[in-house]
Each structure stands twice: as structure tokens, then as C-alpha cells.
Design a protein around this motif. Structure first.
Motif, mmCIF file in Angstrom:
data_model
loop_
_atom_site.group_PDB
_atom_site.id
_atom_site.type_symbol
_atom_site.label_atom_id
_atom_site.label_comp_id
_atom_site.label_asym_id
_atom_site.label_seq_id
_atom_site.Cartn_x
_atom_site.Cartn_y
_atom_site.Cartn_z
ATOM 1 N N SER A 1 57.923 44.108 18.484
ATOM 2 C CA SER A 1 56.511 44.168 18.839
ATOM 3 C C SER A 1 56.092 45.566 19.286
ATOM 4 O O SER A 1 55.054 45.727 19.896
ATOM 5 C CB SER A 1 56.221 43.173 19.960
ATOM 6 N N ARG B 1 57.909 34.176 14.590
ATOM 7 C CA ARG B 1 58.661 35.345 15.052
ATOM 8 C C ARG B 1 60.136 35.032 15.240
ATOM 9 O O ARG B 1 60.985 35.885 15.031
ATOM 10 C CB ARG B 1 58.072 35.854 16.370
ATOM 11 N N TYR C 1 62.175 40.104 15.482
ATOM 12 C CA TYR C 1 60.778 40.467 15.663
ATOM 13 C C TYR C 1 60.705 41.675 16.578
ATOM 14 O O TYR C 1 61.311 41.707 17.638
ATOM 15 C CB TYR C 1 59.965 39.309 16.257
#
Length: 180
Positions: free
Chosen positions: A96, A80, A94
Motif C-alpha cells: 500500500s 488484497r 499487497y
């Protein structure tokens, strides 16, 4: 650190979770002298940035989680932190927010796929598209736009396939971890 959310429920701060995920003490190890005292009178401590020697003690106490699980987490954290687009080398952040964010890649240009709200002919839907098609005008990437429902079905099918061949998958996965 846990703070209370406006609803009165606890909310974990991202940096707290990151510290937990990187803490070697959960696998029974300890890195000694991460910090040190610079002034004994004021008891001021600072992070040891290669000023003093550090010592790593393996299996010094009973682990809370399996070492293999900890190592898998470290590999994922590294992945990540180093997301890059292969076509132009742009560093990606990254995200999420969605389950499949930063893990679905274009088969043509190996760029990440992004979740997009689409409005086509008055019909609203959620689709996933190659980032190069979204960012670059005149992109020559011919990758398809995929509906979120189709993508979720494909992921579920892949998980079921892996689960059916669990023993083979675990052996291969362990070899890959050892190689990494």
C-alpha cells in the motif's frame, strides 16, 4: 493500539486498523463467544477456535457505518489477501506504499504493474512496468512501460467518467456486491 511516533504524534499500528476494519460491531452486529474463560480463578481468556459454539446477532444495536460500506471493505480485504499472478500462480503481497500499487494489471499477462525508478539516457523518471518483465529474464510480455504521470491522468479520467454516470455505476456496483 495507538503508539506515539518519534515526532510525538499518534501512529496507528496496522493490526489495530485491521481489527477495526473487520469488527462487525460497527454495523450493529455481534459475534458472541469469540473468546472464552478457561480458568475462572485466574480469569484467563483464550480465542475460541471452534471449541464452543459461536452465535451471530444481526442488528442487535445501532450501527455506526452502513452495512454496504462494511461489506465493500470486506471484499477489498479479501482481494488484497488473495493477490495472485495469473500467469504462474505466484502469491503476491499487497503493498500500500503507493496509491496504485496492487491495483494496476498488465493487459497481456494479467500480472501486476510495479512502480519503478527509471534512469534512461541520464533522465530520471518514475514509471510503472509489468512485474513479469521485471522478474523474468526473456519474458515474452510485450506490455508497455507507462509513465506515472500518464497513469495518474488515465485514472483521473476514469474516475471523472464514473462520476458523470454515478447512478448507473452505483446500481451495477450494488449488483456486483450482492453477487459477491
Amino acid at each position: 493500539m495507538i503508539v506515539l511516533h518519534h515526532s510525538g504524534k499518534p501512529k496507528w499500528r496496522p493490526e489495530t486498523i485491521r481489527k477495526i476494519l473487520k469488527n462487525e460491531k460497527y454495523i450493529g452486529d455481534a459475534l458472541l463467544q469469540k473468546t472464552f474463560t478457561v480458568d475462572f480463578l485466574s480469569k484467563k481468556r483464550v480465542i475460541n477456535k471452534r471449541i464452543l459454539s459461536q452465535y451471530y446477532v444481526e442488528n442487535g444495536h445501532e450501527p455506526i457505518i452502513p452495512r454496504e460500506l462494511f461489506m465493500l471493505v470486506q471484499v477489498e480485504l479479501a482481494r488484497r489477501a488473495n493477490l495472485r499472478s495469473s500467469k504462474n500462480g505466484v502469491k503476491r503481497i499487497y503493498i500500500s506504499k503507493y496509491t496504485l500499487s496492487s491495483i494496476v494489471f498488465c493487459r497481456e499477462c494479467v500480472e501486476i504493474y510495479r512502480r519503478v525508478h527509471w534512469n534512461s539516457c541520464g533522465k530520471k523518471s518514475i514509471v510503472w512496468r509489468c512485474a513479469s518483465k521485471l522478474e523474468e529474464k526473456g519474458s515474452d510480455c510485450g506490455s508497455p512501460t507507462v509513465s506515472e504521470e500518464d497513469l495518474q491522468k488515465a485514472v483521473l479520467k476514469a474516475i471523472n467518467c464514473i462520476t458523470a454516470r454515478r447512478d448507473d455505476f452505483i446500481k451495477t456496483h450494488c449488483r456486483n456486491i450482492e453477487t459477491a
